[in-house]
Design a protein around this motif. Structure first.
Motif, PDB file in Angstrom:
ATOM      1  N   PRO A  60      -1.427 -21.603  10.993  1.00  0.00           N
ATOM      2  CA  PRO A  60      -1.986 -20.401  11.620  1.00  0.00           C
ATOM      3  C   PRO A  60      -1.610 -20.370  13.103  1.00  0.00           C
ATOM      4  O   PRO A  60      -1.687 -21.392  13.791  1.00  0.00           O
ATOM      5  N   ALA A  64      -4.650 -16.396  15.068  1.00  0.00           N
ATOM      6  CA  ALA A  64      -5.380 -16.648  13.823  1.00  0.00           C
ATOM      7  C   ALA A  64      -6.484 -17.681  14.040  1.00  0.00           C
ATOM      8  O   ALA A  64      -7.600 -17.522  13.529  1.00  0.00           O
ATOM      9  N   ASN A  67      -9.234 -15.948  16.024  1.00  0.00           N
ATOM     10  CA  ASN A  67      -9.974 -14.977  15.216  1.00  0.00           C
ATOM     11  C   ASN A  67     -10.711 -15.609  14.038  1.00  0.00           C
ATOM     12  O   ASN A  67     -11.741 -15.109  13.615  1.00  0.00           O
ATOM     13  N   GLY A  68     -10.172 -16.701  13.501  1.00  0.00           N
ATOM     14  CA  GLY A  68     -10.768 -17.297  12.310  1.00  0.00           C
ATOM     15  C   GLY A  68     -11.718 -18.438  12.579  1.00  0.00           C
ATOM     16  O   GLY A  68     -12.465 -18.849  11.707  1.00  0.00           O
ATOM     17  N   THR A 125       3.613 -13.434   1.629  1.00  0.00           N
ATOM     18  CA  THR A 125       2.162 -13.548   1.794  1.00  0.00           C
ATOM     19  C   THR A 125       1.657 -14.611   0.841  1.00  0.00           C
ATOM     20  O   THR A 125       2.065 -14.664  -0.322  1.00  0.00           O
ATOM     21  N   ASN A 131      -8.884 -15.342   0.823  1.00  0.00           N
ATOM     22  CA  ASN A 131      -8.168 -14.520   1.797  1.00  0.00           C
ATOM     23  C   ASN A 131      -6.668 -14.709   1.655  1.00  0.00           C
ATOM     24  O   ASN A 131      -6.209 -15.521   0.843  1.00  0.00           O
ATOM     25  N   SER A 132      -5.923 -13.938   2.430  1.00  0.00           N
ATOM     26  CA  SER A 132      -4.459 -13.984   2.388  1.00  0.00           C
ATOM     27  C   SER A 132      -3.912 -14.175   3.793  1.00  0.00           C
ATOM     28  O   SER A 132      -4.553 -13.806   4.772  1.00  0.00           O
ATOM     29  N   ALA A 133      -2.706 -14.722   3.858  1.00  0.00           N
ATOM     30  CA  ALA A 133      -2.034 -14.917   5.141  1.00  0.00           C
ATOM     31  C   ALA A 133      -0.577 -14.515   5.005  1.00  0.00           C
ATOM     32  O   ALA A 133       0.102 -14.938   4.067  1.00  0.00           O
ATOM     33  N   ASP A 151      -0.538 -15.685   9.847  1.00  0.00           N
ATOM     34  CA  ASP A 151      -1.404 -14.881  10.715  1.00  0.00           C
ATOM     35  C   ASP A 151      -2.895 -15.023  10.442  1.00  0.00           C
ATOM     36  O   ASP A 151      -3.703 -14.334  11.060  1.00  0.00           O
ATOM     37  N   THR A 152      -3.274 -15.928   9.541  1.00  0.00           N
ATOM     38  CA  THR A 152      -4.674 -16.085   9.139  1.00  0.00           C
ATOM     39  C   THR A 152      -4.952 -17.542   8.805  1.00  0.00           C
ATOM     40  O   THR A 152      -4.079 -18.223   8.259  1.00  0.00           O
ATOM     41  N   LYS A 161     -15.971 -19.856   7.546  1.00  0.00           N
ATOM     42  CA  LYS A 161     -15.502 -19.453   8.873  1.00  0.00           C
ATOM     43  C   LYS A 161     -15.908 -20.574   9.817  1.00  0.00           C
ATOM     44  O   LYS A 161     -17.078 -20.819  10.043  1.00  0.00           O
TER      45      LYS A 161
END
Length: 178
Positions: A60, A64, A67-68, A125, A131-133, A151-152, A161
């Protein structure tokens, strides 16, 4: 002829130099992935990822991570050893280049999480259980494998989280979230 040979030798030397860094070193040298490298350095995973490998790391980027991951819980994750498990969600055995991936392919991370590959308009992806990245920087080759910037932060549960922020700076020497 000599000029062409000189250029070829220069290219070979540069390629050899480019691949002399381990994945962890490549991550640490890339300003977009330094936060992930620092999290890896806070765990025993760093000693694994400087080994022979080969490994594929789905790293990430700093955005990412920011944000994560937020606040105090990260200190608990470091203390109880679960940070390493979260990071293992991002590591696959073997060297998997982006052109080795195919639509619908399933890969398993070192944590046991299953990811499904999708490819749309040339963008890869990885989709996990929650979730997906998207791959935003493919195929950064190191001496012991490859990393793909994503990106995640991939998670194994809908409630994982993780919290990170200023508190980690005091827990991990030299940590700076960029």
């Amino acid at each position: 002829m000599i000029n062409m040979l000189s250029r070829l030798l220069l290219v070979v030397a540069l390629l050899g130099f480019a691949c002399s860094q381990t994945i962890v070193e490549e991550l640490a040298l890339d300003s977009d992935y330094i936060s992930f490298a620092q999290l890896v350095g806070a765990t025993n995973l760093a000693s694994t990822l400087v080994g022979d490998g080969p490994f594929t790391v789905l790293a990430p980027n700093n955005d990412a991570i920011l944000n994560g991951l937020t606040g105090q819980l990260i200190l608990d994750k470091i203390a109880d050893g679960s940070l390493e498990q979260i990071l293992l969600d991002h590591v696959v055995d073997g060297k998997v280049m982006s052109n080795d991936l195919s639509e619908g392919q399933e890969i398993t991370t070192k944590s046991g999480m299953k990811l499904t590959v999708s490819i749309s308009d040339g963008v890869v992806t990885f989709t996990g259980p929650h979730n997906s990245a998207k791959v935003v920087k493919p195929d950064v080759v190191g001496s012991n494998g490859v990393f793909h910037g994503i990106d995640t932060v991939l998670t194994t549960s809908s409630s994982s989280k993780i919290m990170i922020g200023g508190a980690i700076a005091s827990a991990v020497a030299g940590f700076a979230l960029l």
